[in-house]
Design an enzyme around this catalytic site. Structure first.
Site, mmCIF file in Angstrom:
data_model
loop_
_atom_site.group_PDB
_atom_site.id
_atom_site.type_symbol
_atom_site.label_atom_id
_atom_site.label_comp_id
_atom_site.label_asym_id
_atom_site.label_seq_id
_atom_site.Cartn_x
_atom_site.Cartn_y
_atom_site.Cartn_z
ATOM 1 N N ASP A 322 75.557 -1.938 7.561
ATOM 2 C CA ASP A 322 74.392 -2.121 6.684
ATOM 3 C C ASP A 322 74.237 -3.553 6.192
ATOM 4 O O ASP A 322 73.163 -3.941 5.748
ATOM 5 C CB ASP A 322 74.518 -1.214 5.441
ATOM 6 C CG ASP A 322 74.148 0.230 5.718
ATOM 7 O OD1 ASP A 322 73.998 0.586 6.903
ATOM 8 O OD2 ASP A 322 74.011 1.007 4.759
ATOM 9 N N HIS A 454 70.688 30.286 28.220
ATOM 10 C CA HIS A 454 69.671 31.163 27.631
ATOM 11 C C HIS A 454 70.342 32.265 26.819
ATOM 12 O O HIS A 454 71.299 32.850 27.283
ATOM 13 C CB HIS A 454 68.825 31.805 28.730
ATOM 14 C CG HIS A 454 67.848 32.804 28.175
ATOM 15 N ND1 HIS A 454 66.680 32.413 27.554
ATOM 16 C CD2 HIS A 454 67.880 34.162 28.119
ATOM 17 C CE1 HIS A 454 66.026 33.484 27.144
ATOM 18 N NE2 HIS A 454 66.737 34.565 27.471
HETATM 19 P P1 FAD Z 1 79.237 1.276 3.570
HETATM 20 O O1 FAD Z 1 79.367 2.667 3.997
HETATM 21 O O2 FAD Z 1 78.316 0.957 2.462
HETATM 22 O O3 FAD Z 1 80.702 0.782 3.198
HETATM 23 C C1 FAD Z 1 80.966 -0.463 2.667
HETATM 24 C C2 FAD Z 1 82.297 -0.403 1.956
HETATM 25 O O4 FAD Z 1 82.691 -1.720 1.635
HETATM 26 C C3 FAD Z 1 82.277 0.373 0.636
HETATM 27 O O5 FAD Z 1 83.361 1.257 0.587
HETATM 28 C C4 FAD Z 1 82.422 -0.708 -0.431
HETATM 29 O O6 FAD Z 1 83.133 -0.264 -1.560
HETATM 30 C C5 FAD Z 1 83.243 -1.735 0.326
HETATM 31 N N1 FAD Z 1 83.104 -3.107 -0.187
HETATM 32 C C6 FAD Z 1 81.971 -3.813 -0.400
HETATM 33 N N2 FAD Z 1 82.273 -5.078 -0.791
HETATM 34 C C7 FAD Z 1 83.621 -5.148 -0.807
HETATM 35 C C8 FAD Z 1 84.532 -6.190 -1.104
HETATM 36 N N3 FAD Z 1 84.113 -7.428 -1.410
HETATM 37 N N4 FAD Z 1 85.841 -5.897 -1.041
HETATM 38 C C9 FAD Z 1 86.297 -4.670 -0.710
HETATM 39 N N5 FAD Z 1 85.480 -3.659 -0.402
HETATM 40 C C10 FAD Z 1 84.153 -3.899 -0.440
HETATM 41 N N6 FAD Z 1 73.479 7.437 7.685
HETATM 42 C C11 FAD Z 1 73.546 8.261 8.739
HETATM 43 O O7 FAD Z 1 73.757 7.810 9.868
HETATM 44 N N7 FAD Z 1 73.411 9.616 8.579
HETATM 45 C C12 FAD Z 1 73.175 10.176 7.382
HETATM 46 O O8 FAD Z 1 73.058 11.394 7.274
HETATM 47 C C13 FAD Z 1 73.083 9.326 6.253
HETATM 48 N N8 FAD Z 1 72.859 9.838 5.032
HETATM 49 C C14 FAD Z 1 72.793 9.005 3.965
HETATM 50 C C15 FAD Z 1 72.518 9.551 2.725
HETATM 51 C C16 FAD Z 1 72.418 8.746 1.614
HETATM 52 C C17 FAD Z 1 72.130 9.360 0.277
HETATM 53 C C18 FAD Z 1 72.635 7.341 1.756
HETATM 54 C C19 FAD Z 1 72.580 6.445 0.564
HETATM 55 C C20 FAD Z 1 72.902 6.788 2.992
HETATM 56 C C21 FAD Z 1 72.972 7.611 4.110
HETATM 57 N N9 FAD Z 1 73.209 7.097 5.386
HETATM 58 C C22 FAD Z 1 73.258 7.928 6.462
HETATM 59 C C23 FAD Z 1 73.424 5.649 5.606
HETATM 60 C C24 FAD Z 1 74.917 5.350 5.737
HETATM 61 O O9 FAD Z 1 75.579 5.796 4.581
HETATM 62 C C25 FAD Z 1 75.139 3.860 5.931
HETATM 63 O O10 FAD Z 1 74.368 3.394 7.010
HETATM 64 C C26 FAD Z 1 76.612 3.568 6.217
HETATM 65 O O11 FAD Z 1 77.418 4.009 5.163
HETATM 66 C C27 FAD Z 1 76.827 2.082 6.436
HETATM 67 O O12 FAD Z 1 78.172 1.853 6.697
HETATM 68 P P2 FAD Z 1 78.869 0.460 6.361
HETATM 69 O O13 FAD Z 1 80.278 0.585 6.810
HETATM 70 O O14 FAD Z 1 78.052 -0.650 6.874
HETATM 71 O O15 FAD Z 1 78.795 0.328 4.771
#
Ligand code: FAD
Ligand code: NAI
Length: 475
Positions: A322, A454
């Site tokens: 993200d 089916h």
């Molecule tokens: P994140 O999951 O946001 O993880 C980032 C992590 O980094 C967090 O744990 C945070 O604490 C940690 N962090 C940040 N900065 C630091 C730092 N400086 N030091 C240490 N740790 C840090 N996607 C789907 O594909 N299917 C779904 O059904 C879906 N449902 C969703 C429902 C909701 C309500 C929401 C809000 C989102 C949903 N998503 C879904 C989107 C999905 O959650 C995100 O796309 C996904 O979590 C992104 O993953 P990521 O690893 O990039 O970041």
């Protein structure tokens, strides 16, 4: 004393924890840092997805769907239950248990793969000879040095300007997933994925739900025909969706919150509710990363700038999920995490952005992969379309869920599948066949010629593929 690693991953969401595991599988010495805390202050790896996103929302969607089935649909199967009630605290408790199982699962996977986990905030200190120094601020402060660093710090909910989240009256996804009692009136701003999923949960449980959307079209990114069909179903369920509104002042009172807005017709409306969920998109999160210390480039949205391979402007620093461009989806983050680990190992990791599926877990579910009809028109591509309604599918009739359709879009000359769009039961599972087909550059005829069990919902997929050639067998 600093601890040296081949790869330091910052963030243990789906992007980060998967990158860490894949890098460890490839023989690297790996550390993963994550700051998320559970209620007791302990580590809760898994990021937004596990803690306040994909997993908890699906747990509540499942519970609320059971409730709605028991209330409204059991009777047609001959099942009488008497009065069905919902214990919201128990439902939320179950959701918390599911979340914890996933947190624990990731900690177990780190152990199994020998990934060193550090609980705390990771931030860049400086570039050092052959890598980067990263500080961990937490219960046990540490300094790590990584030859390679993968940033996977995710995203946060976007707030309405001047209306901060208090998670009591004005809720982000976090608060929306732990409402303690069914609100009488719930307003959600934004009829995107969260607005529809969370709106559905609380509507099923008995709340009067209104979703306010700024754009004049419903689900603009979804194929128009599919979005129309979904909207019909949501209207029938009593989920009120108002399009083309302009949200004005939001007044937060002690007992309620009032959203002032101008409707599409230009009327001034003041809508009072017990709770307001703001679901107007998410913003990349680089808070506390200290990107400036090493000169890590961010764009105007605050996202880390990366190339197609997730390389940042700094040698040896990568970013996934993200916090970079592209759809904010857990499976996209995971694929990027795997690809980056493989690129670090000198392999050719690859993410095909054209075959990333989307799913909205409402009822009916909405799922798609590839281009929509409106995109193909805009791109000037000659195409053929084929649809098949679940109404004509035996399994859907037996399930008692015949809403929706499967739609195929194929190239007019080559018959290559360009997009598949589904609204209906189990669309989330059905879409995988289309993803595989597109990944292998299949034609609609390939799917039409494959034997499907089916009775199964997947027969609607085969029939929609047949429909491209105007030869459905059951409609
Ligand atoms: P994140 O999951 O946001 O993880 C980032 C992590 O980094 C967090 O744990 C945070 O604490 C940690 N962090 C940040 N900065 C630091 C730092 N400086 N030091 C240490 N740790 C840090 N996607 C789907 O594909 N299917 C779904 O059904 C879906 N449902 C969703 C429902 C909701 C309500 C929401 C809000 C989102 C949903 N998503 C879904 C989107 C999905 O959650 C995100 O796309 C996904 O979590 C992104 O993953 P990521 O690893 O990039 O970041
Ligand atoms: P979204 O981008 O899906 O939808 C936001 C909606 O809010 C849009 O329709 C937009 O037009 C509208 N909007 C924006 N500003 C507005 C304003 N001021 N007034 C009225 N309407 C306004 O974002 P959402 O729902 O917050 O979800 C964020 C992201 O999380 C999703 O884009 C998706 O990437 C991810 N997600 C994925 C899920 C899934 O895969 N099933 C489930 C939930 C979230």
């Amino acid at each position: 004393m600093s601890q040296a690693f081949d790869v330091v991953v910052i963030g243990a969401g789906p992007g980060g924890y998967i990158a860490a595991i894949r890098a460890a599988q490839l023989g690297f010495k790996v550390a993963c840092i994550d700051e998320w805390k559970n209620a007791a202050g302990g580590p809760a790896p898994g990021g937004t997805c596990t803690n306040v996103g994909c997993i908890p929302s699906k747990a509540l969607l499942q519970s609320s769907e059971h409730f709605e089935h028991a209330n409204k649909h059991f009777e047609e199967h001959g099942i009488s239950t008497g009065k069905v009630t919902m214990d919201v605290a128990k439902m939320v408790g179950r959701k918390d248990t599911v979340v914890k199982q996933n947190n624990d699962g990731i900690l177990y996977l780190f152990k199994k793969n020998k990934v060193a986990f550090f609980h705390g905030r990771g931030s860049f200190v400086k570039a050092v000879d052959g890598g980067y120094e990263v500080a961990v601020a937490g219960d046990k402060p540490e300094t790590l040095v990584g030859k390679q660093v993968v940033v996977a710090t995710g995203s946060n909910a976007r707030q309405l300007p001047g209306v901060p989240f208090d998670e009591d009256k004005v809720l982000s996804n976090d608060g929306a997933l732990r409402i303690g009692a069914v609100p009488k009136k719930l307003v959600l701003i934004g009829s995107g994925v969260i607005g529809l999923e969370m709106g559905s949960v609380w509507r099923r449980l008995g709340a009067d739900v209104t979703v306010l959307e700024g754009l004049p079209t419903f689900l603009g990114a979804v194929d128009e025909q599919i979005a129309k069909e979904a909207k019909k179903a949501f209207d029938k369920q009593g989920l009120k969706i108002e399009l083309g509104v302009q949200v004005g002042e939001v007044k937060v009172g002690k007992k309620s919150v009032t959203v002032n807005y101008t409707s599409a017709k230009g009327e001034a409306v003041a809508l009072e509710a017990d709770k307001l969920v703001v679901s107007i998109g998410r913003v990349p999160n680089t808070t506390g990363l200290n990107a400036e210390a090493v000169g890590l480039a961010l764009d105007e949205r605050g996202a880390i700038v990366v190339d197609a391979d997730c390389k940042t402007n700094l040698p040896g620093v990568w970013a996934v999920g993200d916090v970079v461009r592209g759809p904010m989806l857990a499976h996209k983050a995971e694929e990027e995490g795997v690809a980056v680990a493989e690129r670090i190992a000198g392999q050719h990791g690859h993410v095909n952005f054209n075959t990333i599926p989307w799913v909205i877990y409402t009822s009916p579910e909405i799922a798609w992969v590839g281009r929509t009809e409106q995109q193909l028109k805009a791109d000037g591509v000659a195409y053929k379309a084929g649809t098949f309604p679940f109404l004509a599918n035996g399994r859907a009739r037996a399930l008692g869920d015949t809403t929706g359709m499967v739609k195929f879009l194929a190239d007019a000359q080559t018959d290559e599948i360009l997009g598949v769009h589904i609204v209906g039961p189990m669309a989330s599972e059905l879409i995988s066949e289309a993803v595989v087909a597109m990944e292998f550059k299949a034609s609609a005829e390939d799917i039409a010629r494959i034997c499907h069990a089916h009775p199964s919902l997947s027969e609607a997929t085969k029939e929609a593929a047949l429909a491209v050639d105007k030869r459905t067998l059951n409609f």
